[in-house]
Design an enzyme around this catalytic site. Structure first.
Site, PDB file in Angstrom:
ATOM      1  N   ASN A  88      -8.936  -3.564  11.091  1.00 49.34           N
ATOM      2  CA  ASN A  88      -8.784  -2.288  10.236  1.00 49.34           C
ATOM      3  C   ASN A  88      -8.996  -3.205   8.792  1.00 49.34           C
ATOM      4  O   ASN A  88      -7.791  -3.779   8.498  1.00 49.34           O
ATOM      5  CB  ASN A  88      -7.618  -1.582  10.122  1.00 49.34           C
ATOM      6  CG  ASN A  88      -7.707  -0.707   9.188  1.00 49.34           C
ATOM      7  OD1 ASN A  88      -8.711  -0.510   8.181  1.00 49.34           O
ATOM      8  ND2 ASN A  88      -6.687   0.013   8.693  1.00 49.34           N
ATOM      9  N   TRP A  89     -10.135  -3.353   8.315  1.00 48.94           N
ATOM     10  CA  TRP A  89     -10.257  -4.153   7.023  1.00 48.94           C
ATOM     11  C   TRP A  89      -9.812  -3.495   5.898  1.00 48.94           C
ATOM     12  O   TRP A  89      -9.909  -3.923   4.684  1.00 48.94           O
ATOM     13  CB  TRP A  89     -11.711  -4.641   7.034  1.00 48.94           C
ATOM     14  CG  TRP A  89     -11.923  -5.791   7.649  1.00 48.94           C
ATOM     15  CD1 TRP A  89     -11.447  -6.228   8.759  1.00 48.94           C
ATOM     16  CD2 TRP A  89     -13.188  -6.556   7.581  1.00 48.94           C
ATOM     17  NE1 TRP A  89     -12.082  -7.553   9.286  1.00 48.94           N
ATOM     18  CE2 TRP A  89     -13.211  -7.550   8.476  1.00 48.94           C
ATOM     19  CE3 TRP A  89     -14.344  -6.594   6.443  1.00 48.94           C
ATOM     20  CZ2 TRP A  89     -13.986  -8.772   8.471  1.00 48.94           C
ATOM     21  CZ3 TRP A  89     -15.353  -7.860   6.844  1.00 48.94           C
ATOM     22  CH2 TRP A  89     -15.228  -8.570   7.597  1.00 48.94           C
ATOM     23  N   LYS A  90      -9.480  -1.940   6.147  1.00 46.01           N
ATOM     24  CA  LYS A  90      -9.190  -1.262   4.883  1.00 46.01           C
ATOM     25  C   LYS A  90     -10.032  -1.633   3.410  1.00 46.01           C
ATOM     26  O   LYS A  90     -11.249  -1.487   3.654  1.00 46.01           O
ATOM     27  CB  LYS A  90      -7.718  -1.798   4.408  1.00 46.01           C
ATOM     28  CG  LYS A  90      -6.745  -1.786   5.590  1.00 46.01           C
ATOM     29  CD  LYS A  90      -5.201  -1.649   5.117  1.00 46.01           C
ATOM     30  CE  LYS A  90      -4.283  -1.804   6.540  1.00 46.01           C
ATOM     31  NZ  LYS A  90      -2.976  -1.866   6.146  1.00 46.01           N
ATOM     32  N   SER A 106       1.681  -5.645  11.517  1.00 46.80           N
ATOM     33  CA  SER A 106       2.128  -6.975  11.348  1.00 46.80           C
ATOM     34  C   SER A 106       1.758  -7.810  12.591  1.00 46.80           C
ATOM     35  O   SER A 106       2.446  -8.835  13.127  1.00 46.80           O
ATOM     36  CB  SER A 106       3.580  -7.123  10.832  1.00 46.80           C
ATOM     37  OG  SER A 106       3.601  -6.557   9.633  1.00 46.80           O
ATOM     38  N   HIS A 125      -4.690   7.301   9.949  1.00 47.05           N
ATOM     39  CA  HIS A 125      -3.988   6.140   9.666  1.00 47.05           C
ATOM     40  C   HIS A 125      -2.758   6.586   8.455  1.00 47.05           C
ATOM     41  O   HIS A 125      -3.075   7.266   7.741  1.00 47.05           O
ATOM     42  CB  HIS A 125      -4.867   4.988   9.068  1.00 47.05           C
ATOM     43  CG  HIS A 125      -4.217   3.603   8.542  1.00 47.05           C
ATOM     44  ND1 HIS A 125      -3.407   3.425   7.554  1.00 47.05           N
ATOM     45  CD2 HIS A 125      -4.426   2.714   9.562  1.00 47.05           C
ATOM     46  CE1 HIS A 125      -2.805   2.113   7.629  1.00 47.05           C
ATOM     47  NE2 HIS A 125      -3.503   1.625   8.762  1.00 47.05           N
ATOM     48  N   GLU A 145       1.575   2.941  15.055  1.00 46.96           N
ATOM     49  CA  GLU A 145       1.877   2.270  14.140  1.00 46.96           C
ATOM     50  C   GLU A 145       2.968   2.470  13.368  1.00 46.96           C
ATOM     51  O   GLU A 145       3.005   3.619  12.494  1.00 46.96           O
ATOM     52  CB  GLU A 145       0.530   2.013  13.232  1.00 46.96           C
ATOM     53  CG  GLU A 145      -0.854   1.847  13.582  1.00 46.96           C
ATOM     54  CD  GLU A 145      -1.856   1.125  12.784  1.00 46.96           C
ATOM     55  OE1 GLU A 145      -2.078  -0.051  12.837  1.00 46.96           O
ATOM     56  OE2 GLU A 145      -1.990   1.770  12.002  1.00 46.96           O
ATOM     57  N   GLU A 173      -1.995   5.128   6.145  1.00 49.96           N
ATOM     58  CA  GLU A 173      -2.384   5.279   4.320  1.00 49.96           C
ATOM     59  C   GLU A 173      -3.162   6.428   4.064  1.00 49.96           C
ATOM     60  O   GLU A 173      -3.243   6.737   2.950  1.00 49.96           O
ATOM     61  CB  GLU A 173      -3.216   3.729   3.964  1.00 49.96           C
ATOM     62  CG  GLU A 173      -2.236   2.640   4.112  1.00 49.96           C
ATOM     63  CD  GLU A 173      -2.659   1.433   4.515  1.00 49.96           C
ATOM     64  OE1 GLU A 173      -3.939   1.282   4.572  1.00 49.96           O
ATOM     65  OE2 GLU A 173      -1.885   0.419   4.700  1.00 49.96           O
ATOM     66  N   GLY A 233      -4.185  -5.006  10.779  1.00 50.31           N
ATOM     67  CA  GLY A 233      -4.850  -5.160   9.471  1.00 50.31           C
ATOM     68  C   GLY A 233      -5.172  -6.166   8.898  1.00 50.31           C
ATOM     69  O   GLY A 233      -6.311  -7.069   9.006  1.00 50.31           O
ATOM     70  N   GLY A 234      -4.027  -6.914   8.157  1.00 50.83           N
ATOM     71  CA  GLY A 234      -4.380  -8.046   7.571  1.00 50.83           C
ATOM     72  C   GLY A 234      -4.807  -9.276   8.157  1.00 50.83           C
ATOM     73  O   GLY A 234      -5.950  -9.891   7.732  1.00 50.83           O
ATOM     74  N   GLY A 292       2.089  -3.987   7.444  1.00 46.48           N
ATOM     75  CA  GLY A 292       1.617  -4.932   6.000  1.00 46.48           C
ATOM     76  C   GLY A 292       2.883  -5.488   5.537  1.00 46.48           C
ATOM     77  O   GLY A 292       2.901  -5.948   4.534  1.00 46.48           O
TER      78      GLY A 292
HETATM   79  C1  PEP Z   1      -3.045  -1.293   9.698  1.00 46.01           C
HETATM   80  O1  PEP Z   1      -3.123  -1.153   8.628  1.00 46.01           O
HETATM   81  O2  PEP Z   1      -3.435  -0.587  10.696  1.00 46.01           O
HETATM   82  C2  PEP Z   1      -2.229  -2.496  10.134  1.00 46.01           C
HETATM   83  C3  PEP Z   1      -1.686  -2.559  11.277  1.00 46.01           C
HETATM   84  O3  PEP Z   1      -1.897  -3.496   9.187  1.00 46.01           O
HETATM   85  P1  PEP Z   1      -1.035  -4.877   9.473  1.00 46.01           P
HETATM   86  O4  PEP Z   1      -1.594  -5.537  10.651  1.00 46.01           O
HETATM   87  O5  PEP Z   1      -1.507  -5.672   8.088  1.00 46.01           O
HETATM   88  O6  PEP Z   1       0.181  -4.766   9.357  1.00 46.01           O
END
Ligand code: PEP
Length: 248
Positions: free
Chosen positions: A10-12, A208, A94, A164, A96, A229-230, A170
């Site tokens: 997920n590049w957001k 994470s 998600h 999640e 967010e 994500g990141g 994050g």
């Molecule tokens: C996400 O936003 O779906 C996510 C899992 O982010 P991260 O891996 O950065 O915690």
């Protein structure tokens, strides 16, 4: 049929055209991994990423869609427009989107139906807040979000569930292996009780996930992959996560 393994990124709201170089590197390093691979970039990059990934194993998805047909909804994207751009999946619910845009379980349910009607796989996200976990409500929250967000038309072929925990996204913090196992077992039980092929839905963990913890997480029962994500932004980070899933 066992659930398919899926490494999803997920590049957001990150990335411009220059970031597509990461796709070239990822596919050069992992041309035929023994798992499915998905990246959900910002909407501006879906079509160019689809072109860049043509003929490869990489699937491309959206990060949200509108529940309705194309029309007068400024700033929104219909599921069929994502499909037309070449997307195969769409992330829905998600945390967010739930916190920044007020998406409710009913919204996620309606968007999932729209995604299925458009031929997209819905990646439906659920997860508790830190307060809910501290209050001992985690399993109730997950069961409630699953019941409210996943529509009756869901099948193992058109739906993936991502657990999640909001507090793990994050933050560099992750639940214990036992905590992940407990939630994934609950999700498997609830899906199996409701859907004929509920035992086959791919269940992702997200929050994470990094190269250093991926293998351990993928060894947990009923964890069929990750939503990342990141660490999905760079081929040097996402590649080892894909390799760990393929080896699991
Ligand atoms: C996400 O936003 O779906 C996510 C899992 O982010 P991260 O891996 O950065 O915690």
């Amino acid at each position: 049929m066992a659930p398919r393994k899926l490494a999803a990124g997920n590049w957001k709201m990150n990335g411009t055209l220059a970031a597509l170089a990461e796709i070239d590197q990822l596919l050069a390093d992992h041309p035929q991994p023994d798992c499915d691979v998905l990246i959900c970039p910002p909407a501006t990059l879906i079509h160019p990423m689809v072109g860049r990934a043509a003929g490869s194993v990489l699937n491309v998805g959206g990060q949200d869609c509108h529940a309705g047909a194309p029309g007068a909804h400024t700033g929104d994207i219909a599921a069929e427009q994502l499909h037309d751009a070449g997307a195969s999946h769409v992330i829905l619910g998600h945390s967010e989107r739930r916190s920044d845009h007020g998406d409710t379980d009913a919204d996620v349910h309606a968007k999932s139906v729209a995604a299925h009607q458009a031929g997209l796989v819905a990646v439906i996200c659920v997860g508790e807040t830190e307060g809910q976990r501290d209050g001992g409500q985690t399993l109730d929250v997950i069961a409630s979000q699953l019941a409210g967000s996943v529509p009756d038309c869901a099948t193992a072929a058109n739906t993936v569930i991502a657990y999640e925990p909001v507090w793990a996204i994050g933050t560099g913090r992750t639940p214990s292996n036992d905590q992940i196992a407990e939630v994934h077992a609950l999700m498997r039980d609830r899906l199996a009780a409701r859907f004929p092929d509920g035992g086959d839905f791919a269940l992702l963990y997200g929050g994470s996930v990094k190269p250093g913890n991926a293998a351990e997480i993928f060894a947990i029962a009923h964890v069929d992959g990750a939503l990342v994500g990141g660490a999905s932004l760079k081929a040097a980070d996402f590649g080892p996560i894909i390799a760990a899933l393929a080896a699991s």
